[in-house]
Scaffold this active site. Structure first.
Site, mmCIF file in Angstrom:
data_model
loop_
_atom_site.group_PDB
_atom_site.id
_atom_site.type_symbol
_atom_site.label_atom_id
_atom_site.label_comp_id
_atom_site.label_asym_id
_atom_site.label_seq_id
_atom_site.Cartn_x
_atom_site.Cartn_y
_atom_site.Cartn_z
ATOM 1 N N ASP A 1 22.852 9.083 -13.363
ATOM 2 C CA ASP A 1 23.268 10.379 -12.814
ATOM 3 C C ASP A 1 23.301 10.408 -11.289
ATOM 4 O O ASP A 1 23.901 11.317 -10.700
ATOM 5 C CB ASP A 1 22.327 11.493 -13.291
ATOM 6 C CG ASP A 1 22.637 11.968 -14.700
ATOM 7 O OD1 ASP A 1 23.810 11.836 -15.120
ATOM 8 O OD2 ASP A 1 21.722 12.456 -15.378
ATOM 9 N N ILE B 1 11.333 20.667 -14.220
ATOM 10 C CA ILE B 1 11.190 19.260 -14.580
ATOM 11 C C ILE B 1 11.334 19.106 -16.093
ATOM 12 O O ILE B 1 11.064 20.026 -16.862
ATOM 13 C CB ILE B 1 9.852 18.680 -14.082
ATOM 14 C CG1 ILE B 1 8.672 19.419 -14.717
ATOM 15 C CG2 ILE B 1 9.763 18.764 -12.567
ATOM 16 C CD1 ILE B 1 7.325 18.812 -14.369
ATOM 17 N N GLY B 2 11.800 17.923 -16.513
ATOM 18 C CA GLY B 2 11.977 17.661 -17.932
ATOM 19 C C GLY B 2 12.986 18.565 -18.591
ATOM 20 O O GLY B 2 12.878 18.874 -19.776
ATOM 21 N N ALA B 3 13.993 18.986 -17.833
ATOM 22 C CA ALA B 3 14.938 19.986 -18.337
ATOM 23 C C ALA B 3 16.301 19.409 -18.697
ATOM 24 O O ALA B 3 17.145 20.126 -19.227
ATOM 25 C CB ALA B 3 15.119 21.090 -17.296
ATOM 26 N N GLY B 4 16.554 18.133 -18.383
ATOM 27 C CA GLY B 4 17.886 17.591 -18.595
ATOM 28 C C GLY B 4 18.899 18.089 -17.595
ATOM 29 O O GLY B 4 20.104 18.082 -17.853
ATOM 30 N N GLY C 1 15.433 14.895 -11.021
ATOM 31 C CA GLY C 1 14.992 13.678 -10.348
ATOM 32 C C GLY C 1 16.138 12.915 -9.724
ATOM 33 O O GLY C 1 16.021 12.385 -8.611
ATOM 34 N N SER C 2 17.267 12.860 -10.421
ATOM 35 C CA SER C 2 18.422 12.119 -9.914
ATOM 36 C C SER C 2 19.007 12.758 -8.668
ATOM 37 O O SER C 2 19.386 12.071 -7.717
ATOM 38 C CB SER C 2 19.500 12.025 -11.001
ATOM 39 O OG SER C 2 19.052 11.255 -12.096
ATOM 40 N N LYS D 1 22.461 19.592 -12.263
ATOM 41 C CA LYS D 1 23.683 19.188 -12.962
ATOM 42 C C LYS D 1 23.607 19.613 -14.418
ATOM 43 O O LYS D 1 22.544 19.519 -15.044
ATOM 44 C CB LYS D 1 23.832 17.668 -12.887
ATOM 45 C CG LYS D 1 25.036 17.092 -13.617
ATOM 46 C CD LYS D 1 24.692 15.798 -14.348
ATOM 47 C CE LYS D 1 23.940 16.043 -15.625
ATOM 48 N NZ LYS D 1 23.667 14.847 -16.432
ATOM 49 N N ALA E 1 19.019 16.806 -14.386
ATOM 50 C CA ALA E 1 19.143 15.755 -13.368
ATOM 51 C C ALA E 1 18.352 16.075 -12.107
ATOM 52 O O ALA E 1 18.742 15.675 -11.014
ATOM 53 C CB ALA E 1 20.615 15.483 -13.033
#
EC number: 2.7.1.148
Length: 324
Positions: free
Chosen positions: A150, A109-112, A116-117, A11, A114
């Site tokens: 999210d 990962i850690g990219a903003g 994980g969401s 996203k 989403a």
């Protein structure tokens, strides 16, 4: 009991405006009141959900959830949102068969973005099917809101207006077919809590202080023009109307992100912006050829081995299901 493959798109934000503190009866809740336009992109993770094998059942897991991932930095326990999504479903619907989840990680990962969401959203959708629960999309989104703001959007995906804490969603016309080039330094991450806290420290004096003032601010903000451009699928206008308040605090603190954004802008895209709290920056393009030119231009301008770039498209759906 069937097994499923689920495709979980990333996203980006096309618009992020901070109105003020999130209020209930004019009292702050600790969150921010936001106006956002959320957009799914075709860069996706893939998850396989299957019933626990006999060997896995012998481990007597409690809850009966076994998680695998091909990315070495992804945790496999309750600190992972995927695991927590499965545990939430097990808590709400006890007595179901255990599940083995294999996550193929493609979203950085850690990219903003989403990542994980959207993976958690895929688990909710997949277990609803595997356990034959018959939950509606709205019921799944209500469960998802317990995991993160999210997650409800990621279940449906596409293009949506999000207000409040970001969990009040209104679907918008699809923007499928517009290309996007994403860029992120894989050695760099930005703390989302830090970004919002820093914004509050620097700009709280300008916050709308009451629910009435916040509604007026929302109606007067720039989202209306962007929504009109989306309704007309006007890629050029959409690109010109991209907006993210968090750039005001993240770009000065992270010069590499600001430099990446400038290099994207130098390639004459439809528009470019940092997504969410960063550090991912994206540029919109009206064709695959234009996206390739942007990609090549940025790659040529930044000789940094830590910079990752992807070409993908805006897409019109969230979690996609494929029976195994």
């Amino acid at each position: 009991m069937r097994a499923y493959t689920l495709i979980a798109p990333a996203k980006i934000n096309l618009f992020l405006q901070i109105i003020g503190d999130h209020l209930q009866q004019d009292q702050p809740t600790g969150y921010h009141n936001l106006v956002m336009v959320l957009q799914s992109v075709s860069l996706s993770d893939e998850l396989q959900l299957r019933p626990l094998s006999g060997e896995a059942r012998s481990l007597r897991l409690d809850p009966p959830i076994l998680l695998h991932c091909d990315h070495p930095q992804v945790p496999l326990d309750q600190t992972n949102l995927v695991y927590r999504a499965a545990a939430l479903m097990w808590q709400k619907f006890p007595g179901q068969a255990g599940v083995e989840i294999t996550l193929h990680k493609r979203i950085p990962i850690g990219a903003g973005l989403a990542g994980g969401s959207t993976d958690a959203a895929a688990v909710l959708v997949g277990l609803n099917l595997m356990w034959e629960l018959g939950l509606t999309q709205l019921e799944l989104q209500e469960l998802g809101s317990q995991l993160g703001a999210d997650v409800p959007f990621c279940i449906r995906g596409g293009t949506s207006l999000a207000v409040g804490r970001g969990d009040q969603l209104s679907p918008l016309p699809d923007l499928e077919g517009i290309y996007v080039v994403l860029g992120k330094y894989h050695d760099l991450s930005v703390s989302t809590p830090w970004a919002y806290q820093t914004y509050r420290q620097q700009f709280q004096a300008s916050y709308a202080q009451t629910l009435e003032e916040q509604e007026q601010r929302r109606q007067q903000g720039g989202s209306g023009a962007l929504l009109k451009a989306i309704a007309h699928r006007d890629g050029g206008q959409i690109g010109q109307l991209l907006h993210n308040d968090l750039e005001k605090v993240v770009l000065p603190a992270y010069p590499r992100v600001e430099y990446l954004r400038q290099q994207f802008a130098n390639q004459s895209p439809l528009g470019t912006m940092m997504s969410g709290s960063g550090p991912t920056v994206f540029a919109l393009a009206d064709s695959a050829a234009a996206a390739e030119e942007i990609y090549a231009g940025v790659r040529g301008a930044i000789a940094d081995p830590y910079l990752d770039l992807w070409i993908c498209q805006l897409c019109n759906q969230g979690i996609q299901v494929q029976p195994l």
